[in-house]
Design a protein around this motif. Structure first.
Motif, PDB file in Angstrom:
ATOM      1  N   PHE A  11      48.327  29.137  53.510  1.00 43.25           N
ATOM      2  CA  PHE A  11      48.092  30.034  52.390  1.00 43.25           C
ATOM      3  C   PHE A  11      48.697  31.405  52.642  1.00 43.25           C
ATOM      4  O   PHE A  11      49.413  31.964  51.813  1.00 43.25           O
ATOM      5  N   LEU A  15      51.979  33.529  50.843  1.00 41.93           N
ATOM      6  CA  LEU A  15      51.791  34.877  50.297  1.00 41.93           C
ATOM      7  C   LEU A  15      52.726  35.872  50.959  1.00 41.93           C
ATOM      8  O   LEU A  15      53.200  36.809  50.340  1.00 41.93           O
ATOM      9  N   GLU A 130      51.581  24.082  34.844  1.00 41.89           N
ATOM     10  CA  GLU A 130      51.406  24.484  36.237  1.00 41.89           C
ATOM     11  C   GLU A 130      52.043  25.846  36.492  1.00 41.89           C
ATOM     12  O   GLU A 130      51.496  26.689  37.207  1.00 41.89           O
ATOM     13  N   LEU A 131      53.225  26.025  35.908  1.00 40.25           N
ATOM     14  CA  LEU A 131      53.937  27.283  36.122  1.00 40.25           C
ATOM     15  C   LEU A 131      53.171  28.451  35.523  1.00 40.25           C
ATOM     16  O   LEU A 131      53.045  29.512  36.139  1.00 40.25           O
ATOM     17  N   THR A 133      50.013  28.578  35.088  1.00 41.77           N
ATOM     18  CA  THR A 133      48.845  28.788  35.948  1.00 41.77           C
ATOM     19  C   THR A 133      49.210  29.602  37.186  1.00 41.77           C
ATOM     20  O   THR A 133      48.547  30.585  37.516  1.00 41.77           O
ATOM     21  N   ALA A 134      50.279  29.186  37.844  1.00 41.51           N
ATOM     22  CA  ALA A 134      50.687  29.884  39.063  1.00 41.51           C
ATOM     23  C   ALA A 134      51.013  31.341  38.758  1.00 41.51           C
ATOM     24  O   ALA A 134      50.607  32.261  39.489  1.00 41.51           O
ATOM     25  N   GLN A 135      51.726  31.534  37.678  1.00 39.29           N
ATOM     26  CA  GLN A 135      52.098  32.898  37.307  1.00 39.29           C
ATOM     27  C   GLN A 135      50.866  33.755  37.054  1.00 39.29           C
ATOM     28  O   GLN A 135      50.768  34.887  37.516  1.00 39.29           O
ATOM     29  N   ILE A 137      47.856  33.350  38.234  1.00 45.30           N
ATOM     30  CA  ILE A 137      47.122  33.610  39.472  1.00 45.30           C
ATOM     31  C   ILE A 137      47.834  34.671  40.313  1.00 45.30           C
ATOM     32  O   ILE A 137      47.209  35.616  40.806  1.00 45.30           O
ATOM     33  N   LEU A 138      49.148  34.524  40.428  1.00 45.53           N
ATOM     34  CA  LEU A 138      49.884  35.493  41.232  1.00 45.53           C
ATOM     35  C   LEU A 138      49.847  36.872  40.581  1.00 45.53           C
ATOM     36  O   LEU A 138      49.874  37.898  41.273  1.00 45.53           O
ATOM     37  N   LYS A 140      47.310  38.100  39.073  1.00 47.62           N
ATOM     38  CA  LYS A 140      46.033  38.683  39.488  1.00 47.62           C
ATOM     39  C   LYS A 140      46.150  39.243  40.908  1.00 47.62           C
ATOM     40  O   LYS A 140      45.669  40.340  41.198  1.00 47.62           O
ATOM     41  N   VAL A 141      46.783  38.469  41.784  1.00 54.28           N
ATOM     42  CA  VAL A 141      46.965  38.937  43.164  1.00 54.28           C
ATOM     43  C   VAL A 141      47.747  40.242  43.159  1.00 54.28           C
ATOM     44  O   VAL A 141      47.370  41.224  43.819  1.00 54.28           O
ATOM     45  N   PHE A 142      48.810  40.243  42.374  1.00 53.02           N
ATOM     46  CA  PHE A 142      49.652  41.438  42.336  1.00 53.02           C
ATOM     47  C   PHE A 142      48.862  42.655  41.856  1.00 53.02           C
ATOM     48  O   PHE A 142      48.948  43.739  42.444  1.00 53.02           O
ATOM     49  N   ASN A 144      45.811  43.176  42.187  1.00 54.40           N
ATOM     50  CA  ASN A 144      44.869  43.573  43.238  1.00 54.40           C
ATOM     51  C   ASN A 144      45.474  44.525  44.265  1.00 54.40           C
ATOM     52  O   ASN A 144      44.773  45.369  44.813  1.00 54.40           O
ATOM     53  N   ILE A 145      46.733  44.342  44.545  1.00 54.67           N
ATOM     54  CA  ILE A 145      47.291  45.041  45.719  1.00 54.67           C
ATOM     55  C   ILE A 145      48.506  45.896  45.444  1.00 54.67           C
ATOM     56  O   ILE A 145      49.030  46.539  46.330  1.00 54.67           O
TER      57      ILE A 145
ATOM     58  N   PHE B  14      58.204  37.463  40.010  1.00 56.52           N
ATOM     59  CA  PHE B  14      57.267  37.143  41.089  1.00 56.52           C
ATOM     60  C   PHE B  14      57.882  36.147  42.058  1.00 56.52           C
ATOM     61  O   PHE B  14      57.674  36.203  43.257  1.00 56.52           O
ATOM     62  N   ARG B  26      50.963  45.975  51.936  1.00 58.68           N
ATOM     63  CA  ARG B  26      49.539  46.204  52.130  1.00 58.68           C
ATOM     64  C   ARG B  26      49.118  45.889  53.571  1.00 58.68           C
ATOM     65  O   ARG B  26      48.348  46.629  54.186  1.00 58.68           O
ATOM     66  N   ALA B 122      43.781  40.893  48.540  1.00 62.71           N
ATOM     67  CA  ALA B 122      44.754  40.247  47.652  1.00 62.71           C
ATOM     68  C   ALA B 122      44.089  39.261  46.702  1.00 62.71           C
ATOM     69  O   ALA B 122      44.466  39.154  45.537  1.00 62.71           O
TER      70      ALA B 122
END
Lengths: 146, 146
Positions: A11, A15, A130-131, A133-135, A137-138, A140-142, A144-145, B14, B26, B122
Motif C-alpha cells: 500500500f 502511494l 473502477e477508474l 472509484t480510484a480517482q 479515492i486518490l 480524497k488522499v490528495f 488530505n495532504i 493523479f 509530507r 493521507a
DNA sequence: CTTCTTTAATTGCATAAGCAACCTAAATTA
DNA sequence: TAATTTAGGTTGCTTATGCAATTAAAGAAG
C-alpha cells in the motif's frame, strides 16, 4: 485505520510513487518512440499550454503541482529547445506569459496521441467504474495532504 | 475507455504523480520535524533494510522499483552519512551486501513512526474498504505498464 | 508620497532519476 | 578450459526536484 494496512508495504509503495513512476517512464518511452524529444515533465507543461497559451509561471506551477523554481527551470529548458517563449506581461511586469512557438504547437497532435496511448495502456482491462472509484479515492488522499 | 475520461485532466494528473508527490513531500516534512535528516527516498531504502539487512543493491533496486545507478547513488549517500555500509559478498564477489550501521538501526523506531503518521494523515477519513479497492485498481494499472 | 507587505520569478545548493556505456565476476557452452 | 553470455555495480551526462534566500514589481497602509 488497521495496523495491518498501516504496515502494508504494498500500500505504501504505491502511494509513494510506484505507479506514477511507471506511468512517467512509459510516457517517456512512448514519446521517444514517436520521435518526440521531450521529457514527461516537459510534456505536462506543454499539455497545459496546448489547452491555453499565455499562462504565467505561477499558474503553471499551480496546475502541475510544482514549486516555482521547478517551473523556472522547465521553462528554461523548453525555451532552450525552442518550444515555448516567455513574454513579459505589460500589465504586471513581474509575470511572464508563456506561449508556444510554432514548433511547440506542432507537437500537440502527436504529444496528445502518445499520452492517450500511454493512458490506455495503463488502464487496459479496467472498468470505467473502477477508474472513477480510484480517482475519487486518490482525490480524497490528495485533499488530505496537499 | 471513454473519451471523456481520456481527456480528464484530473485523472491524468493523479496518474502522473500529484498524489505520490504530495505524499513524498509530507513524509519528508514529517521526517524533518522529527529531526531525522534523511530524504524520503533514503527512507525507502532504510525501510527495507529495517525489515532485513544484507540485501544486495539489485534486490533493493527491485524492491524500490529503481534502476541500479539510482541505488548506487542512494547507497553512496547513505554511506556518506554513516547509516549503512557495503560489505562485499564473499560468495559472489560482484555483489554488495548492504547492512545498517548502529545509527541506521537506531533510526528505525522514529522512521517507522513518521511514515505511519504520514500514512494516517493521507488516508484520514477513508474507509478500509476504499483503500483496498484503490490498491487493487492501482495494482492492475501497475501490472499493465511495469 | 513613502514605507511595508505581498507576489512572481530567479538563483544557489543538495539530492535524485533515467539512460547508455563500461568494468568485472560468475555462469554457460562449446 | 577457453570463449561467450549474463549479471551486479559504477560512472558520465542530462534533467528534474525541494527548500531557502534573493530581486524586483505591485499593492496596501500610514
Amino acid at each position: 485505520m488497521s495496523d495491518a494496512l498501516l504496515q502494508s508495504h504494498e500500500f505504501f509503495s504505491f502511494l509513494t510513487g510506484k505507479v506514477s513512476t511507471a506511468i512517467s517512464r512509459r510516457l517517456q518511452r512512448n514519446l521517444k518512440l514517436a520521435k518526440l524529444n521531450i521529457t514527461s515533465e516537459q510534456w505536462t507543461i506543454l499539455y497545459h499550454l496546448w489547452q491555453e497559451e499565455g499562462l504565467t509561471q505561477q499558474e503553471l506551477a499551480n496546475l502541475t503541482f510544482r514549486d516555482k523554481p521547478s517551473i523556472t527551470r522547465l521553462i528554461n529548458n523548453l525555451e532552450k529547445i525552442s518550444l515555448v517563449i516567455r513574454v513579459n506581461d505589460k500589465q504586471d511586469r513581474r509575470s511572464n506569459l508563456i506561449y508556444l512557438t510554432k514548433e511547440g504547437r506542432r507537437l500537440k497532435e502527436e504529444g496528445m496521441k502518445q499520452s492517450a496511448i500511454t493512458l490506455s495502456e495503463a488502464v487496459a482491462g479496467l472498468e470505467i467504474e473502477e477508474l472513477r472509484t480510484a480517482q475519487h479515492i486518490l482525490d480524497k488522499v490528495f485533499k488530505n495532504i496537499k
